[in-house]
Design a protein around this motif. Structure first.
Motif, PDB file in Angstrom:
ATOM      1  N   ARG A 126       0.733  -1.259   0.008  1.00 58.18           N
ATOM      2  CA  ARG A 126       0.065  -0.179  -0.072  1.00 58.18           C
ATOM      3  C   ARG A 126       0.916   1.196  -0.007  1.00 58.18           C
ATOM      4  NH1 ARG A 126      -3.970  -2.117   3.950  1.00 58.18           N
ATOM      5  NH2 ARG A 126      -2.213  -1.047   5.455  1.00 58.18           N
ATOM      6  N   ASP A 127       1.958   1.453   0.984  1.00 61.81           N
ATOM      7  CA  ASP A 127       2.442   2.671   1.146  1.00 61.81           C
ATOM      8  C   ASP A 127       3.993   2.517   0.624  1.00 61.81           C
ATOM      9  OD1 ASP A 127       4.119   1.368   3.119  1.00 61.81           O
ATOM     10  OD2 ASP A 127       2.872   2.274   4.759  1.00 61.81           O
ATOM     11  N   GLY A 128       4.698   1.357   0.220  1.00 65.15           N
ATOM     12  CA  GLY A 128       5.917   1.206  -0.165  1.00 65.15           C
ATOM     13  C   GLY A 128       7.238   1.174   0.791  1.00 65.15           C
ATOM     14  N   TYR A 129       6.659   1.876   2.067  1.00 64.55           N
ATOM     15  CA  TYR A 129       7.668   1.897   3.002  1.00 64.55           C
ATOM     16  C   TYR A 129       7.692   1.214   4.425  1.00 64.55           C
ATOM     17  CZ  TYR A 129       4.982   5.218   5.397  1.00 64.55           C
ATOM     18  OH  TYR A 129       3.719   6.065   5.951  1.00 64.55           O
ATOM     19  N   SER A 130       6.332   0.990   4.683  1.00 61.26           N
ATOM     20  CA  SER A 130       5.962   0.105   6.079  1.00 61.26           C
ATOM     21  C   SER A 130       5.777  -1.263   5.884  1.00 61.26           C
ATOM     22  CB  SER A 130       4.797   0.732   6.973  1.00 61.26           C
ATOM     23  OG  SER A 130       3.696   0.629   6.214  1.00 61.26           O
ATOM     24  N   GLY A 131       5.937  -2.078   7.016  1.00 61.95           N
ATOM     25  CA  GLY A 131       5.646  -3.586   6.543  1.00 61.95           C
ATOM     26  C   GLY A 131       7.005  -4.017   6.141  1.00 61.95           C
ATOM     27  N   MET A 132       6.676  -5.474   5.506  1.00 61.83           N
ATOM     28  CA  MET A 132       7.677  -5.923   4.822  1.00 61.83           C
ATOM     29  C   MET A 132       7.620  -6.136   3.306  1.00 61.83           C
ATOM     30  SD  MET A 132       8.136  -9.420   7.170  1.00 61.83           S
ATOM     31  CE  MET A 132       6.715  -9.741   8.161  1.00 61.83           C
ATOM     32  N   ASP A 133       8.672  -5.811   2.640  1.00 62.49           N
ATOM     33  CA  ASP A 133       8.729  -5.987   1.280  1.00 62.49           C
ATOM     34  C   ASP A 133       8.553  -7.574   0.811  1.00 62.49           C
ATOM     35  OD1 ASP A 133      11.122  -7.048   1.408  1.00 62.49           O
ATOM     36  OD2 ASP A 133      12.325  -5.279   0.812  1.00 62.49           O
ATOM     37  N   GLU A 134       8.471  -7.674  -0.565  1.00 59.25           N
ATOM     38  CA  GLU A 134       8.139  -9.005  -0.940  1.00 59.25           C
ATOM     39  C   GLU A 134       9.231 -10.212  -0.495  1.00 59.25           C
ATOM     40  OE1 GLU A 134       7.319  -9.593  -4.999  1.00 59.25           O
ATOM     41  OE2 GLU A 134       6.212  -7.918  -5.188  1.00 59.25           O
ATOM     42  N   GLN A 135      10.648  -9.576  -0.892  1.00 57.00           N
ATOM     43  CA  GLN A 135      11.731 -10.408  -0.264  1.00 57.00           C
ATOM     44  C   GLN A 135      11.491 -10.798   1.136  1.00 57.00           C
ATOM     45  OE1 GLN A 135      15.589  -8.754  -1.359  1.00 57.00           O
ATOM     46  NE2 GLN A 135      16.378 -10.490  -0.508  1.00 57.00           N
ATOM     47  N   TYR A 136      11.435  -9.812   2.007  1.00 52.55           N
ATOM     48  CA  TYR A 136      11.387 -10.025   3.762  1.00 52.55           C
ATOM     49  C   TYR A 136      10.250 -10.872   3.846  1.00 52.55           C
ATOM     50  CZ  TYR A 136      12.289  -8.809   8.360  1.00 52.55           C
ATOM     51  OH  TYR A 136      12.487  -8.994   9.844  1.00 52.55           O
ATOM     52  N   SER A 137       9.124 -10.605   3.367  1.00 47.57           N
ATOM     53  CA  SER A 137       7.892 -11.312   3.658  1.00 47.57           C
ATOM     54  C   SER A 137       7.956 -12.839   3.215  1.00 47.57           C
ATOM     55  CB  SER A 137       6.356 -10.775   3.215  1.00 47.57           C
ATOM     56  OG  SER A 137       6.518 -10.704   1.837  1.00 47.57           O
ATOM     57  N   ALA A 138       8.705 -12.898   2.049  1.00 45.18           N
ATOM     58  CA  ALA A 138       8.975 -14.253   1.645  1.00 45.18           C
ATOM     59  C   ALA A 138       9.936 -15.150   2.604  1.00 45.18           C
ATOM     60  CB  ALA A 138       9.427 -14.408   0.228  1.00 45.18           C
ATOM     61  N   ALA A 139      10.846 -14.365   2.895  1.00 44.42           N
ATOM     62  CA  ALA A 139      11.740 -15.123   4.050  1.00 44.42           C
ATOM     63  C   ALA A 139      10.968 -15.362   5.288  1.00 44.42           C
ATOM     64  CB  ALA A 139      13.066 -13.976   4.447  1.00 44.42           C
ATOM     65  N   ALA A 140      10.065 -14.557   5.635  1.00 47.66           N
ATOM     66  CA  ALA A 140       9.441 -14.770   7.000  1.00 47.66           C
ATOM     67  C   ALA A 140       8.358 -15.953   6.968  1.00 47.66           C
ATOM     68  CB  ALA A 140       8.730 -13.233   7.305  1.00 47.66           C
ATOM     69  N   ARG A 141       7.929 -16.224   5.602  1.00 48.46           N
ATOM     70  CA  ARG A 141       6.992 -17.309   5.240  1.00 48.46           C
ATOM     71  C   ARG A 141       7.877 -18.633   5.748  1.00 48.46           C
ATOM     72  NH1 ARG A 141       4.523 -13.519   1.857  1.00 48.46           N
ATOM     73  NH2 ARG A 141       2.275 -13.146   2.689  1.00 48.46           N
ATOM     74  N   VAL A 142       9.140 -18.401   4.879  1.00 46.25           N
ATOM     75  CA  VAL A 142      10.024 -19.763   4.828  1.00 46.25           C
ATOM     76  C   VAL A 142      10.366 -20.006   6.265  1.00 46.25           C
ATOM     77  CG1 VAL A 142      12.144 -20.613   4.269  1.00 46.25           C
ATOM     78  CG2 VAL A 142      11.033 -19.297   2.748  1.00 46.25           C
ATOM     79  N   LEU A 143      10.627 -19.002   7.031  1.00 46.11           N
ATOM     80  CA  LEU A 143      11.054 -19.241   8.622  1.00 46.11           C
ATOM     81  C   LEU A 143       9.778 -19.797   9.395  1.00 46.11           C
ATOM     82  CD1 LEU A 143      13.127 -19.174  10.800  1.00 46.11           C
ATOM     83  CD2 LEU A 143      12.373 -16.778  11.063  1.00 46.11           C
ATOM     84  N   ALA A 144       8.574 -19.243   9.153  1.00 46.13           N
ATOM     85  CA  ALA A 144       7.386 -19.815   9.971  1.00 46.13           C
ATOM     86  C   ALA A 144       6.999 -21.001   9.500  1.00 46.13           C
ATOM     87  CB  ALA A 144       6.244 -18.891   9.390  1.00 46.13           C
TER      88      ALA A 144
END
Length: 156
Positions: free
Chosen positions: A119-137
């Motif tokens: 939505r805003d391009g700066y908060s939360g997790m970008d695609e790479q970071y969220s993908a890594a978080a999903r792998v870790l989960a």
């Protein structure tokens, strides 16, 4: 008028709770000094005044900021536990919930963080970071791991 989004940028969890605690303590002391009609009457001159409308709204917004920051910190702790090798059964037990509820909450949080970034391009997790978080989960454990005693979480 102050909003949680505005305050979230200005306060850390520690400073938000300190300000919230200050406002709530002042309101508690002021309300104690009021009589049944809401008037302070011959109250102690050292009793603080009640909160203004702006301060009451600030306290309300701060409560939301604290809840948001605590939830974020909780999910970071879940991530740390996974990185340290904890199973979802162990994480669920540490949170006082089931492994499924813990995994689902963490998965929703990752999705929410990814959506915030989209939505805003700066908060939360970008695609790479969220993908890594999903792998870790990972996926929800099918059963107890060798270091997991398999005991259900405590009943609240």
């Amino acid at each position: 008028m102050v909003t949680p989004d505005e305050l979230e940028k200005r306060f850390t969890l520690l400073t938000a709770t300190a300000r919230y605690d200050d406002l709530r303590a002042r309101e508690a002391l002021a309300s104690w000094a009021r009589d049944d009609s809401g008037e302070t009457g011959d109250a102690d001159p050292y009793t603080p005044p009640p909160l203004t409308r702006e301060e009451a709204l600030e306290a309300l917004a701060l409560g939301e900021v604290i809840a948001r920051k605590a939830a974020y910190g909780r999910q970071l702790a879940v991530r740390s536990a996974r990185a340290a090798g904890a199973s979802w059964s162990q994480i669920g037990a540490a949170l006082g919930t089931s492994k499924q509820a813990a995994w689902e909450a963490h998965s929703r949080w990752i999705d929410d963080q990814a959506e915030r970034h989209r939505r805003d391009g700066y908060s939360g997790m970008d695609e790479q970071y969220s993908a890594a978080a999903r792998v870790l989960a990972g996926e929800l454990d099918a059963g107890p791991t060798p270091d997991d005693d398999g005991a259900p979480p405590p009943v609240r």
